[in-house]
Each structure stands twice: as structure tokens, then as C-alpha cells.
Motif scaffolding. Structure first.
Motif, PDB file in Angstrom:
ATOM      1  N   THR A 169       0.840  -1.189   0.000  1.00 44.29           N
ATOM      2  CA  THR A 169       0.000   0.000   0.000  1.00 44.29           C
ATOM      3  C   THR A 169       0.877   1.242   0.000  1.00 44.29           C
ATOM      4  OG1 THR A 169      -0.122   0.041   2.401  1.00 44.29           O
ATOM      5  CG2 THR A 169      -1.846  -1.182   1.238  1.00 44.29           C
ATOM      6  N   ALA A 170       0.402   2.247  -0.691  1.00 42.48           N
ATOM      7  CA  ALA A 170       1.148   3.496  -0.787  1.00 42.48           C
ATOM      8  C   ALA A 170       0.520   4.521   0.155  1.00 42.48           C
ATOM      9  CB  ALA A 170       1.116   4.007  -2.221  1.00 42.48           C
ATOM     10  N   PRO A 171       1.332   5.259   0.916  1.00 45.05           N
ATOM     11  CA  PRO A 171       0.776   6.268   1.823  1.00 45.05           C
ATOM     12  C   PRO A 171       0.352   7.547   1.103  1.00 45.05           C
ATOM     13  CG  PRO A 171       3.147   6.214   2.020  1.00 45.05           C
ATOM     14  CD  PRO A 171       2.776   5.128   1.071  1.00 45.05           C
ATOM     15  N   ALA A 172       0.902   7.778  -0.110  1.00 44.34           N
ATOM     16  CA  ALA A 172       0.591   9.005  -0.846  1.00 44.34           C
ATOM     17  C   ALA A 172       0.351   8.679  -2.317  1.00 44.34           C
ATOM     18  CB  ALA A 172       1.740   9.999  -0.718  1.00 44.34           C
ATOM     19  N   GLY A 175       0.971  13.264  -4.987  1.00 43.71           N
ATOM     20  CA  GLY A 175       1.632  13.267  -3.687  1.00 43.71           C
ATOM     21  C   GLY A 175       0.720  13.487  -2.491  1.00 43.71           C
ATOM     22  N   ARG A 176      -0.565  13.656  -2.703  1.00 42.01           N
ATOM     23  CA  ARG A 176      -1.492  13.851  -1.586  1.00 42.01           C
ATOM     24  C   ARG A 176      -1.619  12.562  -0.780  1.00 42.01           C
ATOM     25  NH1 ARG A 176      -6.340  16.685  -4.982  1.00 42.01           N
ATOM     26  NH2 ARG A 176      -5.330  18.686  -5.281  1.00 42.01           N
ATOM     27  N   PRO A 177      -1.908  12.675   0.513  1.00 45.85           N
ATOM     28  CA  PRO A 177      -2.100  11.467   1.329  1.00 45.85           C
ATOM     29  C   PRO A 177      -3.354  10.716   0.896  1.00 45.85           C
ATOM     30  CG  PRO A 177      -2.184  13.468   2.695  1.00 45.85           C
ATOM     31  CD  PRO A 177      -1.971  13.901   1.293  1.00 45.85           C
ATOM     32  N   LEU A 178      -3.261   9.390   0.878  1.00 47.90           N
ATOM     33  CA  LEU A 178      -4.397   8.556   0.490  1.00 47.90           C
ATOM     34  C   LEU A 178      -5.156   8.121   1.726  1.00 47.90           C
ATOM     35  CD1 LEU A 178      -2.585   6.389  -2.179  1.00 47.90           C
ATOM     36  CD2 LEU A 178      -4.091   8.339  -2.558  1.00 47.90           C
ATOM     37  N   ARG A 179      -6.485   8.281   1.701  1.00 44.12           N
ATOM     38  CA  ARG A 179      -7.298   7.977   2.862  1.00 44.12           C
ATOM     39  C   ARG A 179      -8.032   6.653   2.759  1.00 44.12           C
ATOM     40  NH1 ARG A 179     -10.508  13.466   3.711  1.00 44.12           N
ATOM     41  NH2 ARG A 179     -10.032  13.813   1.541  1.00 44.12           N
ATOM     42  N   SER A 215      -7.796   3.294  -2.546  1.00 44.40           N
ATOM     43  CA  SER A 215      -6.819   4.213  -3.121  1.00 44.40           C
ATOM     44  C   SER A 215      -5.401   3.813  -2.725  1.00 44.40           C
ATOM     45  CB  SER A 215      -7.087   5.647  -2.640  1.00 44.40           C
ATOM     46  OG  SER A 215      -8.319   6.102  -3.140  1.00 44.40           O
ATOM     47  N   ARG A 216      -5.221   3.376  -1.490  1.00 46.12           N
ATOM     48  CA  ARG A 216      -3.891   2.937  -1.045  1.00 46.12           C
ATOM     49  C   ARG A 216      -3.443   1.706  -1.834  1.00 46.12           C
ATOM     50  NH1 ARG A 216      -5.787   3.038   4.383  1.00 46.12           N
ATOM     51  NH2 ARG A 216      -5.936   5.208   4.936  1.00 46.12           N
ATOM     52  N   ALA A 217      -4.359   0.789  -2.072  1.00 46.88           N
ATOM     53  CA  ALA A 217      -4.016  -0.416  -2.828  1.00 46.88           C
ATOM     54  C   ALA A 217      -3.676  -0.073  -4.275  1.00 46.88           C
ATOM     55  CB  ALA A 217      -5.172  -1.402  -2.781  1.00 46.88           C
ATOM     56  N   GLY A 229      -4.939   8.385  -5.938  1.00 46.29           N
ATOM     57  CA  GLY A 229      -6.171   8.894  -5.372  1.00 46.29           C
ATOM     58  C   GLY A 229      -7.308   8.890  -6.376  1.00 46.29           C
ATOM     59  N   PRO A 230      -8.547   9.105  -5.909  1.00 49.69           N
ATOM     60  CA  PRO A 230      -9.706   9.018  -6.797  1.00 49.69           C
ATOM     61  C   PRO A 230      -9.715  10.085  -7.895  1.00 49.69           C
ATOM     62  CG  PRO A 230     -10.358   9.828  -4.638  1.00 49.69           C
ATOM     63  CD  PRO A 230      -8.930   9.412  -4.529  1.00 49.69           C
ATOM     64  N   ILE A 231      -9.274  11.286  -7.593  1.00 56.47           N
ATOM     65  CA  ILE A 231      -9.272  12.357  -8.595  1.00 56.47           C
ATOM     66  C   ILE A 231      -8.227  12.070  -9.670  1.00 56.47           C
ATOM     67  CG2 ILE A 231      -8.840  14.810  -8.972  1.00 56.47           C
ATOM     68  CD1 ILE A 231      -9.970  15.255  -6.127  1.00 56.47           C
ATOM     69  N   CYS A 232      -7.030  11.696  -9.262  1.00 63.14           N
ATOM     70  CA  CYS A 232      -5.977  11.380 -10.233  1.00 63.14           C
ATOM     71  C   CYS A 232      -6.331  10.129 -11.027  1.00 63.14           C
ATOM     72  CB  CYS A 232      -4.635  11.211  -9.536  1.00 63.14           C
ATOM     73  SG  CYS A 232      -4.009  12.750  -8.826  1.00 63.14           S
ATOM     74  N   HIS A 233      -7.007   9.194 -10.397  1.00 66.01           N
ATOM     75  CA  HIS A 233      -7.424   7.988 -11.104  1.00 66.01           C
ATOM     76  C   HIS A 233      -8.431   8.325 -12.200  1.00 66.01           C
ATOM     77  CE1 HIS A 233      -8.193   3.764 -11.764  1.00 66.01           C
ATOM     78  NE2 HIS A 233      -9.478   3.984 -11.612  1.00 66.01           N
ATOM     79  N   ARG A 234      -9.385   9.222 -11.907  1.00 67.38           N
ATOM     80  CA  ARG A 234     -10.355   9.642 -12.923  1.00 67.38           C
ATOM     81  C   ARG A 234      -9.667  10.378 -14.064  1.00 67.38           C
ATOM     82  NH1 ARG A 234     -13.814  12.845  -9.483  1.00 67.38           N
ATOM     83  NH2 ARG A 234     -13.511  11.530  -7.699  1.00 67.38           N
ATOM     84  N   ARG A 235      -8.684  11.213 -13.722  1.00 62.92           N
ATOM     85  CA  ARG A 235      -7.979  11.968 -14.764  1.00 62.92           C
ATOM     86  C   ARG A 235      -7.177  11.051 -15.680  1.00 62.92           C
ATOM     87  NH1 ARG A 235      -5.475  16.651 -11.079  1.00 62.92           N
ATOM     88  NH2 ARG A 235      -7.378  17.826 -10.740  1.00 62.92           N
ATOM     89  N   THR A 236      -6.495  10.071 -15.104  1.00 62.44           N
ATOM     90  CA  THR A 236      -5.623   9.221 -15.908  1.00 62.44           C
ATOM     91  C   THR A 236      -6.358   8.074 -16.578  1.00 62.44           C
ATOM     92  OG1 THR A 236      -5.030   7.930 -13.956  1.00 62.44           O
ATOM     93  CG2 THR A 236      -3.577   9.739 -14.551  1.00 62.44           C
TER      94      THR A 236
END
Length: 66
Positions: free
Chosen positions: A2-5, A10-14, A18-20, A24-31
Motif C-alpha cells: 500500500t502506498a501512503p501518498a 503526492g497527496r495522502p491517500l485515505r 486508493s492505497r491499494a 487517489g480518486p481524482i488522479c485515477h479519474r484523470r488518468t
């Protein structure tokens, strides 16, 4: 693992998902946008009726290229 950010911004994952994923959800939607327009490539032997083939000339030097 799991990734902490987020690997993208680089934002922290909550969330655990997202950690797996490591993103994060926003970057995942963008990419992983499924709304991208895909332009099909024409076949190698394509021909459009009424279109004229132009001869390819060598690049002529201009004042800007000197």
C-alpha cells in the motif's frame, strides 16, 4: 503493498482502495478517463473520391531557415 501518498500528485491517500491502487480518486479519474475521443486511423490503401494526390517536393529554403 500500500502506498501512503498518491503516485501522481503526492497527496495522502485515505481510502483502502486508493492505497491499494497507489493513486487517489481524482488522479485515477484523470488518468483513466473513458471519455477520450479516439480517432480511427485510415487503412493504408484508403482513397477518398474527388481527392487529388499532391506530389511531395523537397523542402524549399526560406528566409527564416537560412
Amino acid at each position: 503493498m500500500t502506498a501512503p501518498a498518491c503516485r501522481v500528485c503526492g497527496r495522502p491517500l485515505r481510502s483502502e482502495a486508493s492505497r491499494a491502487r497507489g493513486v487517489g480518486p481524482i488522479c485515477h479519474r484523470r488518468t483513466h478517463s473513458h471519455t477520450a475521443v479516439r480517432i480511427p486511423t485510415p487503412p493504408a490503401d484508403h482513397h477518398v473520391d474527388g481527392q487529388t494526390e499532391l506530389p511531395l517536393d523537397h523542402h524549399q529554403p526560406t528566409l527564416w531557415s537560412l
